[in-house]
Design a protein around this motif. Structure first.
Motif, PDB file in Angstrom:
ATOM      1  N   SER A 118       5.122   2.104 -14.713  1.00 14.11           N
ATOM      2  CA  SER A 118       5.436   1.795 -13.316  1.00 14.11           C
ATOM      3  C   SER A 118       6.924   1.721 -13.053  1.00 14.11           C
ATOM      4  CB  SER A 118       4.766   0.486 -12.909  1.00 14.11           C
ATOM      5  OG  SER A 118       5.265  -0.570 -13.701  1.00 14.11           O
ATOM      6  N   THR A 119       7.735   1.697 -14.106  1.00 16.56           N
ATOM      7  CA  THR A 119       9.177   1.633 -13.876  1.00 16.56           C
ATOM      8  C   THR A 119       9.827   3.014 -13.943  1.00 16.56           C
ATOM      9  OG1 THR A 119       9.623   1.172 -16.194  1.00 16.56           O
ATOM     10  CG2 THR A 119       9.365  -0.728 -14.740  1.00 16.56           C
ATOM     11  N   ASP A 158      11.541   0.284  -5.999  1.00 14.00           N
ATOM     12  CA  ASP A 158      10.289  -0.288  -5.510  1.00 14.00           C
ATOM     13  C   ASP A 158      10.097  -1.691  -6.107  1.00 14.00           C
ATOM     14  OD1 ASP A 158       9.305  -0.026  -8.078  1.00 14.00           O
ATOM     15  OD2 ASP A 158       7.841   1.522  -7.582  1.00 14.00           O
ATOM     16  N   LYS A 159       8.967  -2.318  -5.805  1.00 11.75           N
ATOM     17  CA  LYS A 159       8.759  -3.697  -6.238  1.00 11.75           C
ATOM     18  C   LYS A 159       8.654  -3.859  -7.754  1.00 11.75           C
ATOM     19  CE  LYS A 159       3.776  -3.424  -5.556  1.00 11.75           C
ATOM     20  NZ  LYS A 159       2.624  -3.894  -4.793  1.00 11.75           N
ATOM     21  N   HIS A 160       8.428  -2.754  -8.488  1.00 16.60           N
ATOM     22  CA  HIS A 160       8.357  -2.801  -9.948  1.00 16.60           C
ATOM     23  C   HIS A 160       9.706  -2.483 -10.589  1.00 16.60           C
ATOM     24  CE1 HIS A 160       4.042  -3.111  -9.590  1.00 16.60           C
ATOM     25  NE2 HIS A 160       4.028  -2.027  -8.843  1.00 16.60           N
TER      26      HIS A 160
END
Ligand SMILES: [Zn+2]
Length: 141
Positions: free
Chosen positions: A4-5, A123-125
Motif C-alpha cells: 500500500s505504500t 495518500d493516507k497510507h
C-alpha cells in the motif's frame, strides 16, 4: 498482499510497476495503428472493435502548442507553461513544460517527459503519486 505504500499513478496515463518504476502508457489500434491515451471499445479513427494494444510510450516528443498561465489557484506558482506535446510515437499529452523561458518556446521544439512526484502529495497510507511534466531536451528535470 498489495504494497500500500508503493507509489500510485497520479494521472490516467501513468502506470507504476511492482518495482516502483513508472511510465506513460498509450493504446494502439491493432487495425489501423491510431494511438490514444485511453482504451475505448471502438477505435476513434477506424471504428475497429478489436481491443487496442497497450504500449509503453516514448519519453521524447515535440512541443505542439502552449499557453503561458499567469493566474491560477492559490498555492500554484505562476507563471507556468501549459503545453500540448506530441510524443514521437504519436501519443499527444497535455502537461506542464518546465525549465524554459516563455520567449524561448518554439513550435516543434524537442522535449522529454519527466515522471515526477505529482506535487509531493501522499495518500493516507503514505504512498506517493507519480505524475509527469515536460522539459526541453537537454535541460535538467
Ligand atoms: Zn483503428
Amino acid at each position: 498482499m498489495e504494497n500500500s505504500t508503493l507509489a500510485k499513478p497520479g494521472t490516467k496515463v501513468v502506470r507504476v510497476g511492482p518495482d516502483g518504476s513508472a511510465w506513460i502508457e498509450g493504446y494502439r489500434c491493432q487495425a489501423c495503428g491510431a494511438v490514444v491515451t485511453v482504451a475505448t471499445m471502438a477505435c476513434r479513427s477506424c471504428t475497429s472493435r478489436t481491443p487496442p494494444a497497450a504500449f509503453r510510450a516514448t519519453d521524447h516528443g515535440k512541443l505542439f502548442s502552449w499557453a503561458v498561465v499567469h493566474r491560477s489557484y492559490p498555492g500554484i506558482a505562476v507563471p507556468f507553461v501549459s503545453a500540448i506535446v506530441d510524443l514521437d510515437d504519436g501519443l499527444s499529452l497535455k502537461g506542464t513544460l518546465r525549465n524554459v523561458e516563455a520567449n524561448a518556446l518554439r513550435s516543434g521544439m524537442p522535449v522529454v517527459v519527466v515522471l515526477d512526484d505529482a506535487g509531493g502529495t501522499h495518500d493516507k497510507h503514505g504512498a506517493s503519486y507519480v505524475g509527469f511534466h515536460f522539459v526541453p531536451e537537454g535541460a535538467h528535470a
